[in-house]
Design an enzyme around this catalytic site. Structure first.
Site, mmCIF file in Angstrom:
data_model
loop_
_atom_site.group_PDB
_atom_site.id
_atom_site.type_symbol
_atom_site.label_atom_id
_atom_site.label_comp_id
_atom_site.label_asym_id
_atom_site.label_seq_id
_atom_site.Cartn_x
_atom_site.Cartn_y
_atom_site.Cartn_z
ATOM 1 N N ASP A 192 4.198 -11.335 -3.710
ATOM 2 C CA ASP A 192 4.982 -11.198 -2.484
ATOM 3 C C ASP A 192 5.840 -12.447 -2.313
ATOM 4 O OD1 ASP A 192 3.714 -8.771 -1.998
ATOM 5 O OD2 ASP A 192 2.092 -9.723 -0.891
ATOM 6 N N GLY B 183 -2.882 -2.341 -3.915
ATOM 7 C CA GLY B 183 -3.194 -1.013 -3.392
ATOM 8 C C GLY B 183 -2.624 0.101 -4.256
ATOM 9 N N ARG C 261 0.692 -7.982 -8.378
ATOM 10 C CA ARG C 261 1.858 -7.851 -7.505
ATOM 11 C C ARG C 261 2.040 -9.136 -6.731
ATOM 12 N NH1 ARG C 261 0.381 -5.082 -3.024
ATOM 13 N NH2 ARG C 261 0.995 -6.859 -1.755
ATOM 14 N N ASN D 173 -1.471 -10.638 -5.746
ATOM 15 C CA ASN D 173 -2.604 -9.720 -5.626
ATOM 16 C C ASN D 173 -2.960 -9.206 -7.012
ATOM 17 O OD1 ASN D 173 -2.769 -9.164 -2.496
ATOM 18 N ND2 ASN D 173 -0.613 -9.163 -3.044
ATOM 19 N N TYR E 272 0.122 0.370 5.780
ATOM 20 C CA TYR E 272 -0.700 1.541 5.520
ATOM 21 C C TYR E 272 -0.564 2.683 6.527
ATOM 22 C CZ TYR E 272 -2.894 -1.806 2.399
ATOM 23 O OH TYR E 272 -3.116 -2.743 1.418
ATOM 24 N N SER F 276 -4.294 -7.470 2.375
ATOM 25 C CA SER F 276 -3.802 -6.395 3.240
ATOM 26 C C SER F 276 -3.353 -6.891 4.609
ATOM 27 C CB SER F 276 -4.872 -5.299 3.422
ATOM 28 O OG SER F 276 -5.093 -4.629 2.204
ATOM 29 N N GLU G 111 2.038 -15.033 -2.179
ATOM 30 C CA GLU G 111 0.725 -14.813 -2.782
ATOM 31 C C GLU G 111 0.837 -13.841 -3.949
ATOM 32 O OE1 GLU G 111 -1.917 -11.865 -0.525
ATOM 33 O OE2 GLU G 111 -0.699 -12.733 1.086
ATOM 34 N N GLU H 60 -11.259 -4.753 3.442
ATOM 35 C CA GLU H 60 -10.272 -3.828 2.884
ATOM 36 C C GLU H 60 -10.897 -2.539 2.351
ATOM 37 O OE1 GLU H 60 -6.861 -5.778 0.720
ATOM 38 O OE2 GLU H 60 -8.300 -7.424 0.669
#
Length: 315
Positions: free
Chosen positions: A262, A281, A260, A277, A221, A155, A275, A27
């Site tokens: 998901d 990002g 964060r 994070n 991205y 990512s 998951e 990443e």
């Protein structure tokens, strides 16, 4: 909500701040963009901040420079997995985000799922792949479609949706290039949401829409047609349920500062945790800045709030 989240500290109170970005993980390109954005925002706010592209000489950098605290913007292994957090604790340098345990746990998708399952939190059925025989057994047990993912990458790197056994074996082999431990999950058909936590508060959920088969690296991205909906489109009761689930999921992992999660929603309306994070990002396509704006914080206020938490949590 924004008044609760904003930092009331004078930017000078943070001292000299090292923004750690780059690194050697898969990443790295995302981390370079995130780090540049964070560094620019901190300097514009009047913080005495400088950047370190993390490499083999990191320890010399940390020992040579006067550093009062570190802002970690390293995604993936070496920065998000507890190792950087442990190093900074040994050097007695306060840092942003989660501690060693939560960072290591959240980076391991399999063990995160096991913790959630132990607490009765909903997460898709799964299996671990180590051979073609494992693939056949997982297919028989879970059915198709399935999603394959390296257990320790972020990512969406190395991830693939598969619809038959041949594709599953190929996806397992591809994911094995990134990680010796590969996870396969039951596919959840329905909308995807991402929900940020900031200083103990749940930010407005974001509903994701993409023309891709799932929210993959390109959709995150590179693509210009990815849709982000705030408000997320859920009714008030469902949105509250989603926020409560996110808070429980992050608490189970032990996150601090910011994170964060998901989450998928199936056709019956049930939410499923994917998951967490711990260093999300911070690029121009990133979701935490988007959620923060919806809560009344611009990017500069967001990075100051994240940095302020490092003072209060570990000062």
């Amino acid at each position: 909500m924004s008044a609760v989240l904003k930092s009331n500290l004078d930017p000078k109170a943070f001292g000299r701040v090292a923004v750690l970005f780059g690194g050697k993980s898969a990443e790295r390109p995302v981390s370079l963009k995130s780090g540049a954005a964070v560094l620019e925002a901190l300097q514009a706010a009047g913080v005495d901040a400088f950047g370190i592209d993390v490499g083999a000489d990191l320890l010399q950098h940390l020992s040579r420079e006067k550093i009062d605290r570190a802002f970690i913007v390293l995604h993936g292994r070496g920065g998000e997995d507890g190792s950087m957090q442990g190093l900074l604790e040994c050097l007695e340098i306060p840092y942003t985000g989660s501690g060693v345990l939560a960072s290591a746990l959240a980076m391991d998708k399999l063990r995160t799922k096991q913790v959630w399952q132990s607490l009765g939190l909903p997460t898709p059925r799964h299996a671990v792949l180590g051979s073609a025989e494992d693939c056949a057994e997982a297919a028989a047990e879970l059915g198709f479609p399935l999603i394959v993912k390296p257990a320790h990458e972020g990512s969406s790197i190395g991830m693939a949706k598969v619809d038959d056994l041949a594709a599953l074996v190929a996806a397992w082999q591809d994911a094995s290039r990134y990680d010796s431990q590969v996870l396969v999950e039951q596919w959840i058909s329905g909308p995807e949401f991402t929900i940020a936590m900031l200083r103990g508060q749940v930010l407005p959920p974001i509903a994701l829409g993409t023309s891709h088969s799932f929210y993959d690296y390109d959709a995150k991205y590179l693509a210009n047609d990815t849709q982000y909906r705030i408000p997320c489109g859920l009714d008030a009761a469902k949105e509250d349920e989603l926020k409560h689930l996110t808070a429980r999921a992050c608490e189970a992992v032990g996150t601090q500062g910011w994170a964060r999660a998901d989450v998928m929603q199936d056709a019956a309306g049930k939410f499923w945790l994917l998951e967490v994070n711990t260093v999300p990002g911070m690029t121009d396509h990133s979701l935490v800045p988007m959620a923060a704006r919806a809560a009344g914080l611009d990017f500069q206020q967001l990075v100051l709030a994240i940095l302020a938490d490092s003072v209060e949590a570990r000062g």
